[in-house]
Design a protein around this motif. Sequence first.
Motif, PDB file in Angstrom:
ATOM      1  N   TYR A   1     -49.476  30.520  -9.257  1.00 48.89           N
ATOM      2  CA  TYR A   1     -49.221  31.149  -7.964  1.00 48.89           C
ATOM      3  C   TYR A   1     -49.471  32.644  -7.980  1.00 48.89           C
TER       4      TYR A   1
ATOM      5  N   ASP B   1     -43.491  31.707 -13.230  1.00 46.31           N
ATOM      6  CA  ASP B   1     -44.802  31.171 -12.889  1.00 46.31           C
ATOM      7  C   ASP B   1     -45.681  31.093 -14.137  1.00 46.31           C
TER       8      ASP B   1
ATOM      9  N   GLY C   1     -38.952  25.785  -6.012  1.00 42.13           N
ATOM     10  CA  GLY C   1     -39.287  24.533  -5.342  1.00 42.13           C
ATOM     11  C   GLY C   1     -38.072  23.647  -5.195  1.00 42.13           C
TER      12      GLY C   1
ATOM     13  N   GLY D   1     -42.369  29.046 -10.147  1.00 42.21           N
ATOM     14  CA  GLY D   1     -41.961  29.502  -8.835  1.00 42.21           C
ATOM     15  C   GLY D   1     -40.702  28.784  -8.400  1.00 42.21           C
TER      16      GLY D   1
ATOM     17  N   HIS E   1     -47.920  22.056  -2.165  1.00 37.42           N
ATOM     18  CA  HIS E   1     -48.535  22.262  -3.479  1.00 37.42           C
ATOM     19  C   HIS E   1     -47.622  21.742  -4.562  1.00 37.42           C
TER      20      HIS E   1
ATOM     21  N   GLU F   1     -44.385  19.199  -2.336  1.00 40.28           N
ATOM     22  CA  GLU F   1     -43.283  20.104  -2.021  1.00 40.28           C
ATOM     23  C   GLU F   1     -43.810  21.489  -1.700  1.00 40.28           C
ATOM     24  N   THR F   2     -43.009  22.224  -0.965  1.00 38.80           N
ATOM     25  CA  THR F   2     -43.318  23.616  -0.683  1.00 38.80           C
ATOM     26  C   THR F   2     -42.853  24.459  -1.853  1.00 38.80           C
ATOM     27  N   ARG F   3     -43.684  25.399  -2.269  1.00 32.59           N
ATOM     28  CA  ARG F   3     -43.362  26.316  -3.355  1.00 32.59           C
ATOM     29  C   ARG F   3     -43.398  27.740  -2.817  1.00 32.59           C
TER      30      ARG F   3
ATOM     31  N   LEU G   1     -39.997  16.935  -8.700  1.00 30.48           N
ATOM     32  CA  LEU G   1     -40.388  17.487  -7.405  1.00 30.48           C
ATOM     33  C   LEU G   1     -41.313  16.510  -6.710  1.00 30.48           C
TER      34      LEU G   1
END
Length: 142
Positions: A100, A96, A49, A47, A42, A61-63, A57
Motif C-alpha cells: 500500500y 505494511d 483491515g 495496513g 483489496h 475487504e477494505t484496507r 479477512l
Amino acid sequence: LADASEVPVAERAAWEGELTDELWGECCRHGEVERIGVYAGHGGGGGLGYGRGDGGLHELETRAAVRFQSLEAAAAALDALDGRHFDTRPLRAAFDDGTYAARLDGSEDTERQTRFGFGDAAAAYQDSLRVLRLPAGKGGPR
C-alpha cells in the motif's frame, strides 16, 4: 475496515472520505498523520483491515494505509488499534509490506492536518500525554 460491497458505487467517494476522517481522528491520537489512503476491495499486504471474526479477512475487504510522521507514532497506533472493534467489526492493524505504501499519495493531506491538528497543536497534545506518563518521582503529577 468496512465491506465496500455494501456501499453503492455512486456513494463510494463520500463514504471513503468519511472513513478517512474517522480513521484520522483515531490515528492522530498517537502522533502526527501525514496521509491516509482507503483501498476498497483489496486483499493482501499490511495496513488496517476488518476481520471476519475467525482471524482471516474477506477477499474483498477494505484496507487503509496510514502514513505517520514518525515510526513511534505508527507503532503506538498499531498497538492501540489492533484487535479493537470498528463499526462492530474486528480491526486488524499491521505494518505494511510495501503493497500500500507504493499506492499512497506522496504528499501530505494538509486539509485534514489543519482540521485534526498538526504541528504545534499536535506537539502540545503529545507533550501533555508524555508528562502524564512520567512517574511521580520524575516530575510528573503526584
